[in-house]
Design a protein around this motif. Structure first.
Motif, PDB file in Angstrom:
ATOM      1  N   LEU A  94       0.853  -1.185   0.000  1.00 37.63           N
ATOM      2  CA  LEU A  94       0.000   0.000   0.000  1.00 37.63           C
ATOM      3  C   LEU A  94       0.889   1.235   0.000  1.00 37.63           C
ATOM      4  O   LEU A  94       2.093   1.133   0.271  1.00 37.63           O
ATOM      5  CB  LEU A  94      -0.911  -0.014   1.229  1.00 37.63           C
ATOM      6  N   PRO A  95       0.333   2.402  -0.317  1.00 38.29           N
ATOM      7  CA  PRO A  95       1.161   3.610  -0.321  1.00 38.29           C
ATOM      8  C   PRO A  95       1.905   3.797   1.006  1.00 38.29           C
ATOM      9  O   PRO A  95       1.290   3.920   2.058  1.00 38.29           O
ATOM     10  CB  PRO A  95       0.143   4.732  -0.544  1.00 38.29           C
ATOM     11  N   GLY A  96       3.213   3.743   0.935  1.00 33.44           N
ATOM     12  CA  GLY A  96       4.028   3.993   2.123  1.00 33.44           C
ATOM     13  C   GLY A  96       4.333   2.797   2.980  1.00 33.44           C
ATOM     14  O   GLY A  96       5.118   2.897   3.926  1.00 33.44           O
ATOM     15  N   GLY A  97       3.728   1.618   2.702  1.00 39.37           N
ATOM     16  CA  GLY A  97       4.001   0.503   3.594  1.00 39.37           C
ATOM     17  C   GLY A  97       3.370  -0.808   3.159  1.00 39.37           C
ATOM     18  O   GLY A  97       2.956  -0.980   2.007  1.00 39.37           O
ATOM     19  N   TYR A  98       3.281  -1.740   4.113  1.00 36.70           N
ATOM     20  CA  TYR A  98       2.740  -3.066   3.863  1.00 36.70           C
ATOM     21  C   TYR A  98       1.705  -3.407   4.933  1.00 36.70           C
ATOM     22  O   TYR A  98       1.772  -2.923   6.063  1.00 36.70           O
ATOM     23  CB  TYR A  98       3.861  -4.117   3.905  1.00 36.70           C
ATOM     24  N   ARG A  99       0.765  -4.266   4.556  1.00 36.24           N
ATOM     25  CA  ARG A  99      -0.268  -4.693   5.505  1.00 36.24           C
ATOM     26  C   ARG A  99      -0.471  -6.202   5.397  1.00 36.24           C
ATOM     27  O   ARG A  99      -0.663  -6.730   4.312  1.00 36.24           O
ATOM     28  CB  ARG A  99      -1.590  -3.978   5.231  1.00 36.24           C
ATOM     29  N   LEU A 100      -0.431  -6.875   6.550  1.00 37.24           N
ATOM     30  CA  LEU A 100      -0.719  -8.295   6.620  1.00 37.24           C
ATOM     31  C   LEU A 100      -2.194  -8.460   6.964  1.00 37.24           C
ATOM     32  O   LEU A 100      -2.671  -7.936   7.967  1.00 37.24           O
ATOM     33  CB  LEU A 100       0.145  -8.955   7.701  1.00 37.24           C
ATOM     34  N   GLU A 101      -2.911  -9.175   6.107  1.00 37.93           N
ATOM     35  CA  GLU A 101      -4.352  -9.358   6.283  1.00 37.93           C
ATOM     36  C   GLU A 101      -4.618 -10.663   7.030  1.00 37.93           C
ATOM     37  O   GLU A 101      -4.208 -11.740   6.582  1.00 37.93           O
ATOM     38  CB  GLU A 101      -5.051  -9.407   4.918  1.00 37.93           C
ATOM     39  N   ALA A 102      -5.319 -10.590   8.157  1.00 34.77           N
ATOM     40  CA  ALA A 102      -5.592 -11.788   8.950  1.00 34.77           C
ATOM     41  C   ALA A 102      -6.594 -12.693   8.248  1.00 34.77           C
ATOM     42  O   ALA A 102      -6.445 -13.920   8.247  1.00 34.77           O
ATOM     43  CB  ALA A 102      -6.103 -11.408  10.335  1.00 34.77           C
ATOM     44  N   GLY A 103      -7.642 -12.097   7.677  1.00 32.66           N
ATOM     45  CA  GLY A 103      -8.647 -12.904   6.983  1.00 32.66           C
ATOM     46  C   GLY A 103      -9.318 -13.922   7.877  1.00 32.66           C
ATOM     47  O   GLY A 103      -9.558 -15.053   7.475  1.00 32.66           O
ATOM     48  N   GLY A 104      -9.594 -13.538   9.109  1.00 33.55           N
ATOM     49  CA  GLY A 104     -10.156 -14.486  10.071  1.00 33.55           C
ATOM     50  C   GLY A 104      -9.046 -15.217  10.799  1.00 33.55           C
ATOM     51  O   GLY A 104      -7.896 -14.789  10.810  1.00 33.55           O
ATOM     52  N   GLY A 105      -9.351 -16.345  11.404  1.00 29.33           N
ATOM     53  CA  GLY A 105      -8.348 -17.080  12.160  1.00 29.33           C
ATOM     54  C   GLY A 105      -8.230 -16.554  13.572  1.00 29.33           C
ATOM     55  O   GLY A 105      -9.037 -15.745  14.038  1.00 29.33           O
ATOM     56  N   THR A 106      -7.211 -17.007  14.277  1.00 27.08           N
ATOM     57  CA  THR A 106      -7.027 -16.640  15.680  1.00 27.08           C
ATOM     58  C   THR A 106      -5.803 -15.764  15.856  1.00 27.08           C
ATOM     59  O   THR A 106      -4.776 -15.981  15.211  1.00 27.08           O
ATOM     60  CB  THR A 106      -6.877 -17.892  16.552  1.00 27.08           C
ATOM     61  N   LEU A 107      -5.916 -14.790  16.716  1.00 27.27           N
ATOM     62  CA  LEU A 107      -4.813 -13.904  17.076  1.00 27.27           C
ATOM     63  C   LEU A 107      -4.670 -14.014  18.587  1.00 27.27           C
ATOM     64  O   LEU A 107      -5.497 -13.494  19.335  1.00 27.27           O
ATOM     65  CB  LEU A 107      -5.114 -12.459  16.673  1.00 27.27           C
ATOM     66  N   ASP A 108      -3.626 -14.684  19.060  1.00 25.15           N
ATOM     67  CA  ASP A 108      -3.574 -14.992  20.490  1.00 25.15           C
ATOM     68  C   ASP A 108      -3.477 -13.747  21.364  1.00 25.15           C
ATOM     69  O   ASP A 108      -4.055 -13.701  22.459  1.00 25.15           O
ATOM     70  CB  ASP A 108      -2.451 -15.976  20.799  1.00 25.15           C
ATOM     71  N   PHE A 109      -2.811 -12.694  20.886  1.00 25.01           N
ATOM     72  CA  PHE A 109      -2.666 -11.507  21.727  1.00 25.01           C
ATOM     73  C   PHE A 109      -3.982 -10.746  21.868  1.00 25.01           C
ATOM     74  O   PHE A 109      -4.266 -10.172  22.926  1.00 25.01           O
ATOM     75  CB  PHE A 109      -1.544 -10.592  21.219  1.00 25.01           C
ATOM     76  N   ARG A 110      -4.800 -10.757  20.837  1.00 22.64           N
ATOM     77  CA  ARG A 110      -6.110 -10.115  20.953  1.00 22.64           C
ATOM     78  C   ARG A 110      -7.076 -10.971  21.776  1.00 22.64           C
ATOM     79  O   ARG A 110      -7.913 -10.442  22.524  1.00 22.64           O
ATOM     80  CB  ARG A 110      -6.678  -9.825  19.569  1.00 22.64           C
TER      81      ARG A 110
END
Length: 274
Positions: A94-110
């Motif tokens: 994306l302009p200026g950077g990168y983004r990792l898309e979770a697309g669902g799944g589990t995020l242990d810290f959240r």
């Protein structure tokens, strides 16, 4: 996508790991995972990798690391059913950077934050059994120090420290709930280890003193106070907090009937007797 950072780094898609073994690509993925679904500026990633003096080739090298991550993502996508999804959709430029898309799944810290918040609400409502259960559930997500197998730069180190502080806060409140439930004897082995690891943490030290006192070990509780005071004075130039002094006095008076009060502010407040 399943992301784990509460211990070693693990990022999996369709059951397949996309976590690289090389240190710097691994660090890039860790930073993107910590800010999943958000744009991470190129400048921030470069600072994480090389600090304040990056090489001239920094941007080109970063692009190589992104390509390596996308190759791993492509392999993982081959095990899924969505043929339209590409690696560039998952790890977007994306302009200026990168983004990792979770697309669902589990995020242990959240998930940890969600479970801990439920524990704090139970604590505030006086439901100590529920608070202990929910906070224990949150803490069970941790398998070690945050991002223990990632060589951190300044950004990841800051995020890891924030996560560890959140873990310590949840642990402090779970112990407080257990003290309210009269589990002082059961807490002593755990608290003995914790006060050794955190010799200037007044909340844990106060809880240790209280657990010792209520287990009939008044002398050891007073010795713990003296060790804490000596450590605070020698290392930080501080006297113990007023609430801790009151706890020491109540132990001296053998006021065993007092009930602990849970901390209002982490770090300088703690469970106290009467």
């Amino acid at each position: 996508m399943d992301i784990e950072v509460l211990g070693g780094l693990s990022v999996r898609m369709n059951g397949v790991s996309i976590t690289p073994t090389a240190p710097k690509p691994r660090r890039v993925l860790a930073l993107l995972a910590l800010h999943v679904d958000q744009v991470v500026p190129v400048a921030v990633i470069i600072e994480e990798l090389w600090g304040a003096a990056p090489p001239r080739s920094a941007r080109t090298t970063l692009q190589t690391y992104i390509l390596q991550l996308r190759e791993l993502i492509t392999e993982a996508l081959a095990h899924g059913e969505d043929e339209r999804c590409t690696a560039k959709d998952v790890l977007a430029t994306l302009p200026g950077g990168y983004r990792l898309e979770a697309g669902g799944g589990t995020l242990d810290f959240r998930e940890f934050e969600r479970r801990a918040a439920a524990g704090y609400r139970a604590m505030a409502a006086g439901d100590y059994a529920g608070a202990s259960r929910r906070l224990s559930d949150a803490l069970s997500l941790w398998t070690g120090a945050a991002l223990a197998d990632v060589q951190p730069g300044v950004r990841i180190a800051t995020e890891a420290k924030r996560l560890e502080e959140a873990r310590l806060c949840a642990l402090d409140q779970r112990i407080e709930a257990d003290l309210h439930l009269g589990r002082h004897r059961e807490l002593l082995p755990e608290l003995t280890v914790l006060v050794s690891r955190h010799p200037t943490h007044e909340s844990l030290q106060g809880q240790f003193m209280l657990a010792l006192h209520r287990s009939g070990r008044r002398g050891e509780a007073l010795d713990a106070y003296q060790r804490l005071r000596a450590t605070l004075v020698s290392e930080l130039g501080l006297e113990p907090a007023a609430a801790l002094v009151r706890l020491q006095r109540s132990i001296l008076m053998a006021n065993t009937g007092a009930q602990p009060v849970h901390p209002a502010v982490a770090g300088r407040q703690f469970a106290e007797a009467g």
